[in-house]
Enzyme design. Structure first.
Site, PDB file in Angstrom:
ATOM      1  N   SER A 121      41.211   2.726 -10.241  1.00  0.00           N
ATOM      2  CA  SER A 121      40.593   3.971  -9.783  1.00  0.00           C
ATOM      3  C   SER A 121      39.213   3.684  -9.202  1.00  0.00           C
ATOM      4  O   SER A 121      38.712   2.559  -9.257  1.00  0.00           O
ATOM      5  CB  SER A 121      40.473   4.978 -10.936  1.00  0.00           C
ATOM      6  OG  SER A 121      39.444   4.580 -11.818  1.00  0.00           O
ATOM      7  N   SER A 165      36.355   5.008 -10.255  1.00  0.00           N
ATOM      8  CA  SER A 165      35.300   5.469 -11.163  1.00  0.00           C
ATOM      9  C   SER A 165      34.144   4.480 -11.281  1.00  0.00           C
ATOM     10  O   SER A 165      33.057   4.852 -11.699  1.00  0.00           O
ATOM     11  CB  SER A 165      35.879   5.742 -12.554  1.00  0.00           C
ATOM     12  OG  SER A 165      36.246   4.533 -13.198  1.00  0.00           O
ATOM     13  N   LYS A 169      34.408   0.911 -18.038  1.00  0.00           N
ATOM     14  CA  LYS A 169      33.201   1.703 -17.757  1.00  0.00           C
ATOM     15  C   LYS A 169      31.974   0.846 -18.072  1.00  0.00           C
ATOM     16  O   LYS A 169      32.077  -0.255 -18.606  1.00  0.00           O
ATOM     17  CB  LYS A 169      33.154   2.978 -18.607  1.00  0.00           C
ATOM     18  CG  LYS A 169      34.379   3.884 -18.505  1.00  0.00           C
ATOM     19  CD  LYS A 169      34.509   4.576 -17.164  1.00  0.00           C
ATOM     20  CE  LYS A 169      35.748   5.475 -17.146  1.00  0.00           C
ATOM     21  NZ  LYS A 169      35.980   6.062 -15.797  1.00  0.00           N
ATOM     22  N   SER A 215      34.058  10.241 -12.341  1.00  0.00           N
ATOM     23  CA  SER A 215      34.430   9.415 -13.482  1.00  0.00           C
ATOM     24  C   SER A 215      34.626  10.277 -14.717  1.00  0.00           C
ATOM     25  O   SER A 215      33.728  11.021 -15.116  1.00  0.00           O
ATOM     26  CB  SER A 215      33.337   8.363 -13.749  1.00  0.00           C
ATOM     27  OG  SER A 215      33.590   7.663 -14.945  1.00  0.00           O
TER      28      SER A 215
END
Length: 303
Positions: A108, A110, A165, A268
């Site tokens: 993704s 994010s 993350k 995100s």
């Protein structure tokens, strides 16, 4: 664990294959191979007796037939041969992925601009301690995640999913994110504005900043069209440590937990929405892009 989760858990599949091929490999060394050798010894003794009788009768015998017969008698069955050949390779891959380095693919946007969709990254599995594979239980303490680390972890709401993350808060930190500006323990994080970032896939621009706080310097994106407040956060464990308002939110990170956010801040789903990352969910620290098939120039380390 559902069938889909099992099929999606490559580590579990590798573990099962390692155990299965290892059992066959050990069984062959200590039981099956000696059995074949004993049977071969008896058969060759009988063969030698017949050959001696033929020679005594003046009949010429094929000297090479004995070697061919012996090779056939002691030869591993195909299923054992393949298992024995695959076991060392599978075991080595399982060891490397479980305790040293594991590859992941970024699915993704994010973590844009740090990591892009399609980046194939390596994750250091031992930086944050040695963990048993499959159950992910830490058995040897080493280092703890630090602010600014890019971390891979099991998604708290679905342990079959791996998320990536950036660590923003460690246990005990007070995190504030108001009007898209971050403060950690009452100290405002510094921002350096960079040229707007072009999303080539969607042909749109985002505000582009270099974010600096203790021990970390990295780039982030902000979408001016997105609101500052967090929309519909989940009732996650530890939610009582957080307050939300129209300007943003503040959270105090509980013991044994970590607060994480994506670098693409307005695109995100992270700790702002689903809560903290428990230490037992940690997989490892991402540190290197080893391939991007669409853009080989991205190979290398990252912020």
């Amino acid at each position: 664990m559902t069938l889909q989760a099992i099929l999606g858990n490559f580590a579990l599949i590798l573990f099962v294959l390692t155990v299965a091929t290892g059992i066959v490999w050990v069984l062959d060394i200590f039981y099956l191979a000696p059995q074949r050798r004993r049977r071969a010894t008896l058969a060759l003794a009988d063969y030698d007796a017949r050959q001696a009788k033929l020679r005594s009768e003046g009949i010429k015998v094929d000297q090479g037939e004995r070697s061919r017969l012996e090779a056939e008698l002691v030869r591993q069955p195909t299923w054992i041969e393949y298992s024995g050949s695959f076991f060392p390779v599978i075991a080595l891959v399982f060891f490397l992925r479980s305790f040293l380095y594991e590859p992941f693919k970024i699915p993704s946007s994010s973590m844009v601009p740090t990591l892009e969709i399609g980046d194939l990254i390596l994750v250091n599995k031992f930086t944050y301690g040695i963990r048993l594979p499959i159950i992910n239980k830490k058995i040897i303490e080493l280092n703890n995640p630090e602010r600014g680390d890019v971390m891979v972890f099991k998604y708290p709401k679905d342990m079959s999913l791996d998320y990536i993350k950036r660590v923003i808060g460690v246990p005990g930190d007070k995190i504030e994110y108001k009007n898209k500006r971050l403060s950690i323990n009452g100290k405002a994080v510094s921002y350096e504005q960079l040229p707007d970032y072009l999303d080539e896939e969607h042909l749109s621009y985002s505000k582009h900043y270099r974010e600096r706080f203790e021990g970390s310097e990295h780039r982030i994106l902000n979408d001016e069209r997105a609101p500052s407040y967090v929309q519909n956060p989940d009732p996650f464990p530890g939610r009582e440590n957080c307050t939300y308002n129209l300007e943003g939110f503040s959270c105090t990170v509980p013991a044994g937990q970590y607060f994480v956010m994506g670098d693409n801040r307005d695109n995100s789903l992270d700790s702002r929405y689903w809560g903290f990352v428990p230490d037992q969910n940690i997989v490892g620290k991402a540190f290197f892009i080893w391939m991007n098939l669409g853009n080989p120039g991205r190979i290398g380390g990252f912020e």
